[in-house]
Write a protein that holds these residues in place. Structure first.
Motif, mmCIF file in Angstrom:
data_model
loop_
_atom_site.group_PDB
_atom_site.id
_atom_site.type_symbol
_atom_site.label_atom_id
_atom_site.label_comp_id
_atom_site.label_asym_id
_atom_site.label_seq_id
_atom_site.Cartn_x
_atom_site.Cartn_y
_atom_site.Cartn_z
ATOM 1 N N GLY A 46 -70.160 13.291 35.408
ATOM 2 C CA GLY A 46 -69.723 14.630 35.042
ATOM 3 C C GLY A 46 -68.357 14.711 34.394
ATOM 4 O O GLY A 46 -67.873 15.808 34.110
ATOM 5 N N VAL A 47 -67.704 13.557 34.116
ATOM 6 C CA VAL A 47 -66.359 13.611 33.528
ATOM 7 C C VAL A 47 -66.383 13.724 32.001
ATOM 8 O O VAL A 47 -65.358 13.974 31.379
ATOM 9 N N GLY A 48 -67.555 13.509 31.397
ATOM 10 C CA GLY A 48 -67.643 13.606 29.941
ATOM 11 C C GLY A 48 -67.546 12.266 29.236
ATOM 12 O O GLY A 48 -67.029 12.180 28.114
ATOM 13 N N LYS A 49 -68.091 11.210 29.860
ATOM 14 C CA LYS A 49 -68.031 9.864 29.277
ATOM 15 C C LYS A 49 -68.784 9.769 27.953
ATOM 16 O O LYS A 49 -68.464 8.939 27.111
ATOM 17 N N ASN A 182 -61.383 4.125 30.670
ATOM 18 C CA ASN A 182 -61.660 4.965 31.838
ATOM 19 C C ASN A 182 -61.420 6.433 31.499
ATOM 20 O O ASN A 182 -60.381 6.799 30.953
ATOM 21 N N VAL A 183 -62.401 7.264 31.814
ATOM 22 C CA VAL A 183 -62.273 8.707 31.625
ATOM 23 C C VAL A 183 -61.894 9.311 32.974
ATOM 24 O O VAL A 183 -62.628 9.159 33.954
ATOM 25 N N PRO A 184 -60.735 9.979 33.056
ATOM 26 C CA PRO A 184 -60.247 10.453 34.361
ATOM 27 C C PRO A 184 -61.111 11.560 34.956
ATOM 28 O O PRO A 184 -61.794 12.299 34.236
ATOM 29 N N THR A 185 -61.054 11.673 36.267
ATOM 30 C CA THR A 185 -61.755 12.745 36.969
ATOM 31 C C THR A 185 -61.042 14.072 36.727
ATOM 32 O O THR A 185 -59.875 14.103 36.313
#
Length: 260
Positions: A46-49, A182-185
C-alpha cells in the motif's frame, strides 16, 4: 534533477508528498533508469511501490518497448510457469495453442515482477536462469529462446528472512538486489498526510461528483497522529469514507466516529 523535473514526474505518476525518503526513491529510480541493472523495490503493502518501476522504464532506453507488470502473488502456483515462460500447444490439457509468456511478450522492454517474494522456488529457479543466461524454455519444450528483458521486482516481504526460512533463493536475491529502492511507509512520512488528504478529497470528489469538503484542523491532527498500517491505500479509503459520512466539514468527531 531539479524541482520542476521532480514535480513533472510526481504529477505524471500521481505521487504526492515531499518526504526525503520518497524523493530519494524517485531520484534513485531516475538515476538507475539509463542502465540495464536489475532493481529490487521494497516497502510495505500500500505504499505505492508500483510507480517506481514505471518511472525506471520511462527514463530508460527501453521506453519505446513494452512495459508489463505481473503480480506474482495473484497467479496460482500451477500456472505461473506458463504465465511467465509460455507453453507449447498440448503441453497440458487446456493448452490448445502455443502461448508466449510474459518474458517473451516483454522482449526488448521491461518486465515488473510484483510481490516476487510470493513466487514458488521452482519459478524462482527459472527466473534466475533468464537473468543469468537470457534464456528460457516454454512449458512442454526443451528448446531455448533468447530474450532481452530488463527485470524489475518488488516485494513487501523481508527477503533475507525468507532466505533463512528456505522460501527464497539467495542467489536470486543477489541477482535482483543490484540496486535496492525502498519506498517509505506512510507512518514514516507523516508530514505528507495533509497533502495526501487534500489530494484524495479532490480526486474522489471529481470522480464521484460529491461536493468538496474542508477538513477541520483538529480532524487533520487526528489523521496525522493515527497509525497507518495499510499506508496510502488505507488513507484513501478513509478519506472516501469520511466524505460519504461527514457533514459540510470533516470534523474531529467524524474522525473519532468513523476512523479511530
Amino acid at each position: 534533477m531539479d524541482s520542476q523535473d521532480l514535480q513533472r514526474i510526481k504529477n505524471k505518476y500521481d505521487i504526492v508528498g515531499n518526504d526525503a525518503g520518497l524523493i530519494r526513491a524517485i531520484d534513485t529510480a531516475v538515476a538507475v533508469a539509463p542502465t540495464d541493472l536489475t532493481v529490487l523495490i521494497t516497502g510495505e503493502s500500500g505504499v505505492g511501490k508500483d510507480a517506481i518501476p514505471q518511472i525506471i522504464h520511462q527514463f530508460s532506453r527501453r521506453r519505446t518497448g513494452k512495459y508489463l507488470a505481473v503480480n506474482c502473488g495473484a497467479i496460482p502456483e500451477g500456472t505461473i510457469n506458463a504465465e511467465l515462460f509460455g507453453h507449447e500447444k498440448g503441453a497440458f490439457t487446456s493448452a490448445i495453442k502455443q502461448h508466449k509468456g510474459k518474458f517473451e511478450q516483454a522482449d526488448g522492454g521491461t518486465l515488473f515482477l510484483d510481490e516476487i517474494g510470493d513466487m514458488s522456488l521452482a519459478a524462482q529457479a527459472k527466473v534466475l536462469r533468464v537473468l543469468q543466461e537470457k534464456k528460457l524454455s516454454r512449458v512442454g519444450s526443451d528448446k531455448d529462446i533468447i530474450v532481452d528483458v530488463r527485470v524489475l521486482a518488488a516485494t513487501n516481504k523481508n527477503l533475507k528472512a525468507e532466505i533463512e526460512k528456505g522460501t527464497f533463493r539467495e542467489d536470486l536475491y543477489h541477482r535482483l538486489s543490484v540496486i535496492v529502492i525502498n519506498v517509505p511507509t506512510l507512518d514514516d512520512r507523516k508530514t505528507d498526510i495533509p497533502l495526501l488528504v487534500d489530494h484524495f478529497i479532490g480526486q474522489i470528489c471529481a470522480e464521484t461528483g460529491m461536493p468538496a469538503r474542508e477538513v477541520d484542523p483538529e480532524a487533520m491532527k487526528l489523521l496525522v497522529e493515527k497509525s497507518w498500517t495499510g499506508n496510502i491505500r488505507e488513507l484513501r479509503n478513509v478519506v472516501e469514507r469520511l466524505l460519504i459520512l461527514s457533514g459540510s466539514k470533516i470534523t474531529a468527531a467524524d474522525v473519532k466516529s468513523y476512523v479511530l
